[in-house]
Design a protein around this motif. Structure first.
Motif, PDB file in Angstrom:
ATOM      1  N   SER A 220       0.841  -1.195   0.000  1.00  0.00           N
ATOM      2  CA  SER A 220       0.000   0.000   0.000  1.00  0.00           C
ATOM      3  C   SER A 220       0.880   1.250   0.000  1.00  0.00           C
ATOM      4  O   SER A 220       1.749   1.409   0.876  1.00  0.00           O
ATOM      5  CB  SER A 220      -0.907   0.012   1.234  1.00  0.00           C
ATOM      6  OG  SER A 220      -1.632   1.230   1.292  1.00  0.00           O
ATOM      7  N   LEU A 221       0.643   2.099  -0.982  1.00  0.00           N
ATOM      8  CA  LEU A 221       1.380   3.356  -1.059  1.00  0.00           C
ATOM      9  C   LEU A 221       0.533   4.538  -0.584  1.00  0.00           C
ATOM     10  O   LEU A 221       0.964   5.687  -0.680  1.00  0.00           O
ATOM     11  CB  LEU A 221       1.840   3.603  -2.502  1.00  0.00           C
ATOM     12  CG  LEU A 221       2.830   2.577  -3.068  1.00  0.00           C
ATOM     13  CD1 LEU A 221       3.256   2.978  -4.476  1.00  0.00           C
ATOM     14  CD2 LEU A 221       4.056   2.459  -2.173  1.00  0.00           C
ATOM     15  N   ALA A 222      -0.660   4.236  -0.085  1.00  0.00           N
ATOM     16  CA  ALA A 222      -1.553   5.314   0.359  1.00  0.00           C
ATOM     17  C   ALA A 222      -0.911   6.200   1.428  1.00  0.00           C
ATOM     18  O   ALA A 222      -1.032   7.433   1.358  1.00  0.00           O
ATOM     19  CB  ALA A 222      -2.868   4.718   0.868  1.00  0.00           C
ATOM     20  N   PRO A 223      -0.208   5.633   2.437  1.00  0.00           N
ATOM     21  CA  PRO A 223       0.428   6.517   3.432  1.00  0.00           C
ATOM     22  C   PRO A 223       1.461   7.460   2.810  1.00  0.00           C
ATOM     23  O   PRO A 223       1.512   8.648   3.167  1.00  0.00           O
ATOM     24  CB  PRO A 223       1.088   5.528   4.399  1.00  0.00           C
ATOM     25  CG  PRO A 223       0.284   4.276   4.260  1.00  0.00           C
ATOM     26  CD  PRO A 223      -0.075   4.210   2.816  1.00  0.00           C
ATOM     27  N   ALA A 224       2.262   6.934   1.882  1.00  0.00           N
ATOM     28  CA  ALA A 224       3.271   7.775   1.232  1.00  0.00           C
ATOM     29  C   ALA A 224       2.611   8.847   0.375  1.00  0.00           C
ATOM     30  O   ALA A 224       3.036  10.017   0.386  1.00  0.00           O
ATOM     31  CB  ALA A 224       4.195   6.913   0.380  1.00  0.00           C
ATOM     32  N   PHE A 225       1.569   8.470  -0.374  1.00  0.00           N
ATOM     33  CA  PHE A 225       0.870   9.452  -1.201  1.00  0.00           C
ATOM     34  C   PHE A 225       0.205  10.517  -0.332  1.00  0.00           C
ATOM     35  O   PHE A 225       0.215  11.710  -0.663  1.00  0.00           O
ATOM     36  CB  PHE A 225      -0.181   8.763  -2.067  1.00  0.00           C
ATOM     37  CG  PHE A 225       0.386   7.873  -3.139  1.00  0.00           C
ATOM     38  CD1 PHE A 225       1.622   8.144  -3.701  1.00  0.00           C
ATOM     39  CD2 PHE A 225      -0.322   6.766  -3.587  1.00  0.00           C
ATOM     40  CE1 PHE A 225       2.145   7.322  -4.697  1.00  0.00           C
ATOM     41  CE2 PHE A 225       0.183   5.950  -4.577  1.00  0.00           C
ATOM     42  CZ  PHE A 225       1.431   6.224  -5.147  1.00  0.00           C
TER      43      PHE A 225
END
Length: 279
Positions: free
Chosen positions: A266-271
């Motif tokens: 999941s890249l949601a935290p980075a985005f």
């Protein structure tokens, strides 16, 4: 050895009524009668009854059983045909189970329930047509995106597990979402304009250490990370608004389930962090 109906019933685990039923229909004829005229059965009748009971428990119909005990068909042939029929029934039951499970989880409207059922019952050709239409609209007819299209293509196995069927139903609904198609199309257009597909990996590599270190997105350190990406701030914000749509990540997770791949990171935290840093 000779058995009465009661003795034969006890030895075969059947009821007297069941033994009499099979006997009256000629499937287990008596070997003789005693002085009082009562039917008697031999060991061959006991063996036939054991076979009849087994086949009935396996769902074989009486007409077919008669052919087996009369020597017109072998047990192996009958078993093979019924196994094939059961495979079809199992597939149907799996589809029903997947739809009912999805409905129970999501509580859809009657119209949505009907759509979910229809999506689950699509043939392989119909599934392929739906996916091809989705990818054509989302990515356009661009040779340079052919590889991306392949990585976004679900391949539902011929004998899918329940979780794969559930994932297919949800993914197919996403694929028909016009807003989601538009988001992917805009991402493809931005890629053509210079925001490469590997930007997501660059963001992950640049931002993950900042997240782990607890760096605030409004700090000078965060500004240095944003500048280090070397992207126009306005275009980067537009890209983040598209790539961070939860439907994109959900599609990738469903795709992994269907294709039997490892769950994507999941890249949601980075985005989210980067979006705050560029606000």
């Amino acid at each position: 050895m000779r058995y009465s109906i009661g003795e034969l019933a006890r030895r075969t685990g059947l009821t007297v009524k069941a033994v009499r039923f099979y006997s009256d229909r000629g499937l287990v004829p008596p070997s003789g009668r005693n002085a009082a005229g009562h039917r008697r059965y031999d060991d061959a009748a006991r063996t036939r009854l054991d076979l009849i009971r087994t086949l009935r428990e396996l769902g074989v119909d009486l007409a077919t059983i008669r052919r087996v005990v009369d020597g017109e068909a072998t047990v192996a042939d009958v078993a093979a045909r019924h196994a094939q029929a059961l495979e079809v029934q199992i597939r149907v039951l799996r589809v029903r189970h997947a739809v009912l499970t999805a409905v129970a989880k999501r509580g859809p409207t009657p119209e949505e329930t009907t759509l979910m059922h229809e999506l689950a019952r699509l043939s392989e050709v119909e599934r392929r047509r739906l996916v091809d239409d989705f990818l054509a609209e989302a990515l356009g007819d661009r040779p340079d995106l052919a590889g991306i299209a392949r990585t976004l293509t679900p391949e539902l196995p011929g004998d899918p597990a329940p979780e794969q069927l559930e994932a297919w139903i949800e993914l197919a609904e996403l694929a028909q979402d016009k807003d989601f198609r538009a988001i992917l199309r805009r991402l493809a257009e931005q890629r053509e304009a210079g925001l490469r597909r590997d930007l997501a990996a660059e963001v992950r590599d640049a931002v993950t250490p900042a997240l782990e270190a607890g760096i605030a997105p409004d700090s000078p350190e965060a500004r240095a990370i944003v500048d280090g990406l070397g992207r126009d701030p306005g275009r980067l914000k537009d890209w983040l608004g598209l790539v961070n749509d939860p439907r994109r990540e959900r599609y990738l997770r469903l795709l992994a389930v269907i294709n039997g791949w490892a769950a994507p990171e999941s890249l949601a935290p980075a985005f989210g962090w980067l979006a705050a840093a560029t606000a």
